[in-house]
Write an enzyme that holds these catalytic residues in place. Structure first.
Site, PDB file in Angstrom:
ATOM      1  N   ARG A 110       0.863  -1.184   0.000  1.00  0.00           N
ATOM      2  CA  ARG A 110       0.000   0.000   0.000  1.00  0.00           C
ATOM      3  C   ARG A 110       0.898   1.231   0.000  1.00  0.00           C
ATOM      4  O   ARG A 110       2.115   1.112   0.125  1.00  0.00           O
ATOM      5  CB  ARG A 110      -0.929  -0.011   1.207  1.00  0.00           C
ATOM      6  CG  ARG A 110      -0.211   0.156   2.533  1.00  0.00           C
ATOM      7  CD  ARG A 110      -1.200  -0.040   3.668  1.00  0.00           C
ATOM      8  NE  ARG A 110      -0.783   0.685   4.854  1.00  0.00           N
ATOM      9  CZ  ARG A 110      -1.386   0.546   6.036  1.00  0.00           C
ATOM     10  NH1 ARG A 110      -2.408  -0.279   6.184  1.00  0.00           N
ATOM     11  NH2 ARG A 110      -0.976   1.222   7.067  1.00  0.00           N
ATOM     12  N   ASN A 148      -5.370   7.882   4.546  1.00  0.00           N
ATOM     13  CA  ASN A 148      -5.100   7.088   5.746  1.00  0.00           C
ATOM     14  C   ASN A 148      -3.640   7.275   6.122  1.00  0.00           C
ATOM     15  O   ASN A 148      -2.744   6.956   5.343  1.00  0.00           O
ATOM     16  CB  ASN A 148      -5.359   5.600   5.473  1.00  0.00           C
ATOM     17  CG  ASN A 148      -5.329   4.786   6.755  1.00  0.00           C
ATOM     18  OD1 ASN A 148      -6.266   4.833   7.547  1.00  0.00           O
ATOM     19  ND2 ASN A 148      -4.240   4.071   6.969  1.00  0.00           N
ATOM     20  N   GLU A 149      -3.442   7.848   7.280  1.00  0.00           N
ATOM     21  CA  GLU A 149      -2.085   7.994   7.829  1.00  0.00           C
ATOM     22  C   GLU A 149      -1.097   8.574   6.819  1.00  0.00           C
ATOM     23  O   GLU A 149      -0.174   7.896   6.354  1.00  0.00           O
ATOM     24  CB  GLU A 149      -1.578   6.647   8.343  1.00  0.00           C
ATOM     25  CG  GLU A 149      -2.390   6.127   9.506  1.00  0.00           C
ATOM     26  CD  GLU A 149      -1.899   4.786  10.008  1.00  0.00           C
ATOM     27  OE1 GLU A 149      -1.085   4.146   9.326  1.00  0.00           O
ATOM     28  OE2 GLU A 149      -2.347   4.376  11.084  1.00  0.00           O
ATOM     29  N   GLU A 303      -8.431   4.396  15.409  1.00  0.00           N
ATOM     30  CA  GLU A 303      -8.050   2.980  15.443  1.00  0.00           C
ATOM     31  C   GLU A 303      -7.333   2.670  16.738  1.00  0.00           C
ATOM     32  O   GLU A 303      -6.432   3.403  17.160  1.00  0.00           O
ATOM     33  CB  GLU A 303      -7.059   2.645  14.314  1.00  0.00           C
ATOM     34  CG  GLU A 303      -7.571   2.791  12.918  1.00  0.00           C
ATOM     35  CD  GLU A 303      -6.485   2.444  11.890  1.00  0.00           C
ATOM     36  OE1 GLU A 303      -5.482   1.805  12.242  1.00  0.00           O
ATOM     37  OE2 GLU A 303      -6.641   2.852  10.730  1.00  0.00           O
ATOM     38  N   GLU A 353      -2.434  -8.191   6.829  1.00  0.00           N
ATOM     39  CA  GLU A 353      -2.626  -8.032   8.278  1.00  0.00           C
ATOM     40  C   GLU A 353      -3.635  -9.041   8.819  1.00  0.00           C
ATOM     41  O   GLU A 353      -4.430  -8.739   9.703  1.00  0.00           O
ATOM     42  CB  GLU A 353      -3.056  -6.598   8.568  1.00  0.00           C
ATOM     43  CG  GLU A 353      -1.933  -5.622   8.268  1.00  0.00           C
ATOM     44  CD  GLU A 353      -2.263  -4.184   8.617  1.00  0.00           C
ATOM     45  OE1 GLU A 353      -3.419  -3.781   8.392  1.00  0.00           O
ATOM     46  OE2 GLU A 353      -1.360  -3.484   9.085  1.00  0.00           O
ATOM     47  N   PHE A 355      -3.593 -11.400  10.817  1.00  0.00           N
ATOM     48  CA  PHE A 355      -3.615 -11.798  12.231  1.00  0.00           C
ATOM     49  C   PHE A 355      -3.721 -10.616  13.185  1.00  0.00           C
ATOM     50  O   PHE A 355      -3.481 -10.749  14.373  1.00  0.00           O
ATOM     51  CB  PHE A 355      -2.392 -12.668  12.554  1.00  0.00           C
ATOM     52  CG  PHE A 355      -2.425 -13.969  11.815  1.00  0.00           C
ATOM     53  CD1 PHE A 355      -3.432 -14.893  12.057  1.00  0.00           C
ATOM     54  CD2 PHE A 355      -1.484 -14.263  10.842  1.00  0.00           C
ATOM     55  CE1 PHE A 355      -3.501 -16.085  11.359  1.00  0.00           C
ATOM     56  CE2 PHE A 355      -1.537 -15.456  10.132  1.00  0.00           C
ATOM     57  CZ  PHE A 355      -2.555 -16.375  10.396  1.00  0.00           C
ATOM     58  N   HIS A 356      -4.061  -9.453  12.647  1.00  0.00           N
ATOM     59  CA  HIS A 356      -4.286  -8.289  13.514  1.00  0.00           C
ATOM     60  C   HIS A 356      -5.702  -8.410  14.086  1.00  0.00           C
ATOM     61  O   HIS A 356      -6.644  -8.683  13.365  1.00  0.00           O
ATOM     62  CB  HIS A 356      -4.144  -7.017  12.680  1.00  0.00           C
ATOM     63  CG  HIS A 356      -4.322  -5.765  13.469  1.00  0.00           C
ATOM     64  ND1 HIS A 356      -3.267  -5.028  13.934  1.00  0.00           N
ATOM     65  CD2 HIS A 356      -5.435  -5.138  13.883  1.00  0.00           C
ATOM     66  CE1 HIS A 356      -3.732  -3.994  14.600  1.00  0.00           C
ATOM     67  NE2 HIS A 356      -5.045  -4.035  14.584  1.00  0.00           N
TER      68      HIS A 356
HETATM   69  C1  GLA Z   1      -2.741   1.373  10.797  1.00  0.00           C
HETATM   70  C2  GLA Z   1      -3.606   1.500   9.585  1.00  0.00           C
HETATM   71  C3  GLA Z   1      -4.506   0.350   9.356  1.00  0.00           C
HETATM   72  C4  GLA Z   1      -3.858  -0.930   9.786  1.00  0.00           C
HETATM   73  C5  GLA Z   1      -3.497  -0.821  11.237  1.00  0.00           C
HETATM   74  C6  GLA Z   1      -3.000  -2.108  11.863  1.00  0.00           C
HETATM   75  O1  GLA Z   1      -2.756   2.264  11.765  1.00  0.00           O
HETATM   76  O2  GLA Z   1      -4.298   2.697   9.453  1.00  0.00           O
HETATM   77  O3  GLA Z   1      -4.816   0.326   7.997  1.00  0.00           O
HETATM   78  O4  GLA Z   1      -2.732  -1.150   9.005  1.00  0.00           O
HETATM   79  O5  GLA Z   1      -2.519   0.154  11.368  1.00  0.00           O
HETATM   80  O6  GLA Z   1      -1.689  -2.389  11.585  1.00  0.00           O
END
Ligand code: GLA
Length: 668
Positions: A110, A148-149, A303, A353, A355-356
């Site tokens: 990504r 996002n971030e 989050e 991700e 297993f998150h």
């Molecule tokens: C971040 C992202 C999410 C995901 C989480 C968990 O903060 O915004 O998309 O990747 O972490 O790792």
């Protein structure tokens, strides 16, 4: 947009485009069971929304927006621009990110874009604009979540050009740039703008001022990306608040204060992975930063994790023990969160991700995690009254202590020209915040050019680069009666990383009343002992008093008898300086003395030592959120209504280890 009653937000990142419709029905049923009232959709859905350039597939998004609205669940709609689809890469290879070593990355993960690339910016704005027009007035929409971030950094030819434009605007002339960067050193003098490059891999140490400016530039590019999309969604419906989620605290390619200025409300993603009480200390830190970036107003926890979190440094996932989720969530809420959202509602069966931990785990709703999620939904529903804005318009927490948070300070310490690789702005700030947390003293983050008069005490951890204006602001604060603490190396250089002559206390030399003549950084196994018995490491320095008094002195070696901790009375205030990295217990004692002398009151006199007590303001009421992180029961005096226990409390109240309490206060 529908209006919500006072309620805490609860829910998570929801990815219906990864699942068949039957699963949607189950999702909505389970959301209602858990009292979910908010989901975030679309953050990584660009290829589902626009499977081919300019061709949109929105049937699924229309359907889920309507279904959620019918179920009374509000939507935070994200623009999907953090992950351009593969078709974009093939059409615009020049918009791919380039690493410092010149390697151009490809898609397959990504964030594979260069934020300075015009093709990326156009495509991102187009999809954001399309979503704004289609959903900007949808009744389910509660908030826009841009991107996002933000945090992608890229080098290469596209960046070089944008960097030059940025430098032209910053310096006006090559002469000014050459002076700021001190380019006569190592024959770097620039005679034409075209000669300047982003600081890619080079033969030996790069120019630190160039590196610092590149970080500033990269942060500004990301801010511009945000600004464009904010304008697009606001143009359709300015009533819908706009946010972008900041990843705290280690994803530090942005200036959070600058991003916050572009949006209506701040949101953060936060993943403390420590498995002891340090995780809770970290939780408090993230929450305090978020609230501060949001000017003291309630902020969104976009989050957190319900249980397992990837700890990439440790190379494994860590699970949260039962009960920890509710405890940490209350900490965030105490410190101003509007509720809690999670990454993510249901985890994908595949993808990077897998297993998150989500709200609905792979094993299904018959699970410890989902049962805790349902319980937490009940808890948050009962705490809805905390969601009201303070009636006087003031901040939700009213702290008297502040610490400086400054991205450029962090970036400066990371340049390779520092006298010690152990200098870490983040560690210095965390150490100060941690000491205050253990003391039960609340704190906000500030910039030196904020209105410091709101505080009694301002802490300036090792912020190396300080401008004249910033130094003057801190001096005015102290002269007017404030207390400032600076740590070693703060203010040694100006904003271009040019050393200030005369003293390594540089910008603060007069304020501190000391002259720092020589630096003696310590090796990894070295420490110093002060004459009050405390121990320091990382740093020591040769200091002469120029009006200040010594509170503690180094003992032994060449620095025997040299002031290590000093105090200077200036105008109506006091300026302290700490010349070594004090051991945690010593730092805690020192800061307790400093805030005590400044007359700072804790939110509760019995807070501290792992008993966290934070006062949150809502409407015309105040609440004490009490969380006992200690391993033994703790007792404290409380008067008011225990909102979760639905009973009055009056007098000594015991909180079990790991227990918590939310008390609507009564003033006697
Ligand atoms: C971040 C992202 C999410 C995901 C989480 C968990 O903060 O915004 O998309 O990747 O972490 O790792």
């Amino acid at each position: 947009m529908r209006e919500d009653a006072h309620e805490l937000v609860y829910g998570g990142d929801y990815n219906p485009d990864q699942w068949p419709r039957e699963t949607w029905d189950e999702d909505i049923r389970l959301m209602r069971q858990a009292r979910v009232n908010r989901v975030t959709i679309g953050a990584f859905s660009w290829s589902s929304i626009e499977p081919r350039a300019g061709e949109y597939d929105l049937e699924w998004l229309d359907a889920i927006m309507d279904a959620l609205d019918a179920a009374g669940i509000g939507v935070v709609l994200a623009t999907p621009t953090a992950s351009p689809p593969p078709w974009f890469t093939l059409a615009h290879p020049e918009a791919l990110p380039v690493r410092p070593d010149g390697v151009r990355l490809v898609h397959g993960s990504r964030d594979t874009y260069n934020p300075a690339a015009p093709a990326y910016r156009e495509a991102a704005l187009r999809v954001a604009d399309m979503l704004a027009k289609r959903y900007g007035k949808h009744p389910a929409l509660r908030m826009w979540h841009i991107h996002n971030e933000y945090g992608t950094v890229s080098y290469g030819p596209v960046t070089d050009e944008a960097f030059r434009d940025w430098l032209r605007a910053r310096y006006g002339s090559l002469q000014a740039l050459n002076a700021a960067w001190w380019t006569a050193f190592w024959s770097q003098g620039y005679g034409a703008w075209e000669e300047i490059l982003a600081p890619q891999a080079t033969q030996y140490l790069p120019n630190p001022a160039q590196v610092l400016d590149f970080k500033r530039f990269s942060a500004d590019v990301l801010r511009d990306c945000l600004r464009e999309q904010v304008a697009a969604v606001r143009a359709v419906n300015p009533a819908v608040p706009v946010t972008t989620n900041l990843m705290l605290p280690t994803w530090h390619h942005v200036d959070e204060w600058d991003l916050a200025a572009e949006i209506d409300t701040v949101s953060i993603d936060h993943y403390p992975s420590a498995r002891d009480v340090e995780g809770e200390v970290h939780t408090a830190f993230g929450a305090d930063l978020a609230r501060s970036f949001n000017a003291g107003r309630a902020w969104t926890l976009m989050e957190q994790a319900t249980s397992t979190v990837y700890d990439y440094a440790a190379g494994r996932i860590f699970a949260k023990e039962p009960g920890l989720l509710e405890r940490q969530t209350l900490q965030y809420i105490a410190r101003g969160a509007t509720g809690s959202l999670f990454f993510q509602w249901r985890n994908g069966r595949g993808g990077a991700e897998l297993f998150h931990s989500p709200m609905v785990p792979h094993v299904g709703p018959d699970s410890r995690v989902f049962r805790e999620i349902v319980d937490l939904g009940g808890t948050l529903a009962r705490l809805g009254e905390l969601a009201e804005e303070p009636a006087d318009g003031g901040p939700v927490n009213r702290n008297r202590v502040a610490f400086v948070w400054d991205s450029a300070a962090w970036w400066s310490a990371e340049t390779r020209a520092m006298p010690s690789n152990d200098l870490s702005f983040l560690d210095a700030v965390r150490a100060a915040h941690r000491a205050l947390w253990w003391e039960g003293v609340g704190a906000d983050a500030v910039r030196l050019d904020d209105d410091l008069a709101r505080y009694d005490v301002v802490l300036v951890p090792s912020k190396l680069a300080v401008s004249d204006a910033e130094a003057a602001a801190l001096t005015r604060f102290v002269e007017a009666g404030g207390t400032a603490v600076t740590w070693y190396f703060a203010g040694s250089t100006d904003e271009h990383l040019r050393v200030r002559p005369g003293s390594f206390s540089g910008a603060f030399a007069d304020l501190l009343g000391i002259r720092v003549e020589e630096l003696y950084p310590l090796g990894p196994d070295e420490s110093v002992v002060l004459d009050d018995g405390t121990v320091g490491d990382c740093w020591s320095q040769m200091v002469q008093l120029r009006g200040a008094e010594a509170l503690a002195r180094f003992t032994g070696g060449v620095l025997d008898g040299v002031p290590a901790v000093t105090r200077h009375r200036v105008g109506a205030g006091t300026a302290y300086h700490v010349g070594t990295r004090l051991a945690p217990a010593a730092l805690r004692r020192f800061l307790a003395d400093v805030v005590g002398a400044a007359g700072v009151q804790r939110d509760h006199p019995q807070a501290g030592g792992g008993l966290e007590v934070v006062r949150r303001h809502a409407g015309d009421r105040t609440y004490l959120v009490v969380v006992n992180h200690d391993v033994v029961p703790r007792e404290l005096e409380l008067t008011g209504r225990d909102v979760l226990g639905d009973r009055d409390v009056d007098g000594p109240t015991t909180v079990a280890p790991g227990g918590h309490l939310v008390v609507r206060e009564r003033t006697r």
